[in-house]
Scaffold this active site. Sequence first.
Site, PDB file in Angstrom:
ATOM      1  N   CYS A  75      34.597  -9.571 -46.428  1.00 25.15           N
ATOM      2  CA  CYS A  75      33.802  -8.726 -47.324  1.00 25.15           C
ATOM      3  C   CYS A  75      34.565  -8.588 -48.635  1.00 25.15           C
ATOM      4  CB  CYS A  75      33.563  -7.350 -46.695  1.00 25.15           C
ATOM      5  SG  CYS A  75      32.638  -6.223 -47.766  1.00 25.15           S
ATOM      6  N   ASN A 159      32.880 -15.856 -44.477  1.00 24.27           N
ATOM      7  CA  ASN A 159      31.525 -15.583 -43.981  1.00 24.27           C
ATOM      8  C   ASN A 159      30.556 -16.570 -44.631  1.00 24.27           C
ATOM      9  OD1 ASN A 159      31.742 -14.524 -46.570  1.00 24.27           O
ATOM     10  ND2 ASN A 159      30.518 -12.711 -46.130  1.00 24.27           N
ATOM     11  N   HIS A 161      27.364 -18.362 -46.546  1.00 26.23           N
ATOM     12  CA  HIS A 161      26.458 -18.117 -47.678  1.00 26.23           C
ATOM     13  C   HIS A 161      25.589 -19.334 -47.938  1.00 26.23           C
ATOM     14  CE1 HIS A 161      28.153 -14.284 -49.117  1.00 26.23           C
ATOM     15  NE2 HIS A 161      29.267 -14.729 -48.546  1.00 26.23           N
ATOM     16  N   GLU A 210      21.934  -9.767 -47.893  1.00 28.25           N
ATOM     17  CA  GLU A 210      23.079  -9.901 -46.993  1.00 28.25           C
ATOM     18  C   GLU A 210      22.676  -9.964 -45.528  1.00 28.25           C
ATOM     19  OE1 GLU A 210      26.594  -7.624 -47.258  1.00 28.25           O
ATOM     20  OE2 GLU A 210      26.518  -7.387 -49.445  1.00 28.25           O
ATOM     21  N   CYS A 219      27.378  -8.213 -53.884  1.00 25.51           N
ATOM     22  CA  CYS A 219      28.024  -8.871 -52.739  1.00 25.51           C
ATOM     23  C   CYS A 219      29.199  -9.686 -53.284  1.00 25.51           C
ATOM     24  CB  CYS A 219      27.030  -9.767 -52.013  1.00 25.51           C
ATOM     25  SG  CYS A 219      27.742 -10.653 -50.599  1.00 25.51           S
ATOM     26  N   GLY A 222      29.421 -13.107 -51.885  1.00 28.53           N
ATOM     27  CA  GLY A 222      28.240 -13.796 -52.410  1.00 28.53           C
ATOM     28  C   GLY A 222      28.446 -14.261 -53.838  1.00 28.53           C
TER      29      GLY A 222
END
Length: 276
Positions: A75, A159, A161, A210, A219, A222
């Site tokens: 994050c 993570n 994307h 998200e 984000c 992101g």
Amino acid sequence: MKLNFSKMHGLGNDFMVIDGVRQAVTLSNEAIGQLGHRQFGIGFDQLLLVEKSTTPGIDFRYRIFNCDGSEVEQCGNGSRCFARFVFDQGLTDKTEIAVETAKGVIYPRLESNGLVTVNMGAPRFAPSEIPFEAPNEAIIDPLIVDGQVYDISVVSMGNPHAVQIVDDVETAPVALHGTLIENHKRFPQKVNAGFMQIVSRSEICLRVFERAAGETLACGTGACAAVVAGIRRGLLDETVLVHTRGGDLTISWAGGDSPVMMTGPAVTVFEGSIEL
Ligand SMILES: N[C@H](CCC[C@H](N)C(=O)O)C(=O)O
């Protein structure tokens, strides 16, 4: 169990941050989901758990849970709040720390101007590392969404994307296509869906739907993924100003295995405690 916490945000992407160093924290995924509920709980996009690290040379461990209680790998906006939290709470006197996450080590640094810069590590593109069902790695992949083919770029910042370019973020079908992409069968662990409008070679506008949280005001991973995708497509230069609905981030990437650097704010709204 009494739980002390700070409510924080990075550009409106909001967090419950819990000190797991000085207090014993045992929270089930279900309990986190209840805490994350906007009406019945405290309400947040993600919960950030601060833990001591046992790894030599690493200062802290950083665990991240979406508001539905699911644990995730990374994050970005949270990493800035993490650094601000551990310094302000006296858990460290360092202004630059090494923090291990589920997918690698990041290095946040508190700047003298109050912003936080984070070395987010290198992006990954192999389908197996996203994970994404595709025959090979590519800069652009066709994805069928709602019966139409869209050119997406898949990037992992730890993570997953899926980034696409749109003419105007304000009119992009973020809600409808965001959830279709998030739950697309080619993403076995789901995905964060980015909608990027190219303003110039050094400026974009971005909205992100998200995974688990829906559209957030910003984000961080992101923004990293979108800039990396734009650079790989030959549309962006190395340093990019990213306009999100919650405010601006500066993202830099020199390509290859170099780390993505992110700079932005981290704000403490209030401190609280809750009996569980
Ligand atoms: N929803 C994301 C985690 C939070 C990422 C975002 N809040 C950021 O600032 O990077 C996921 O499921 O991968």
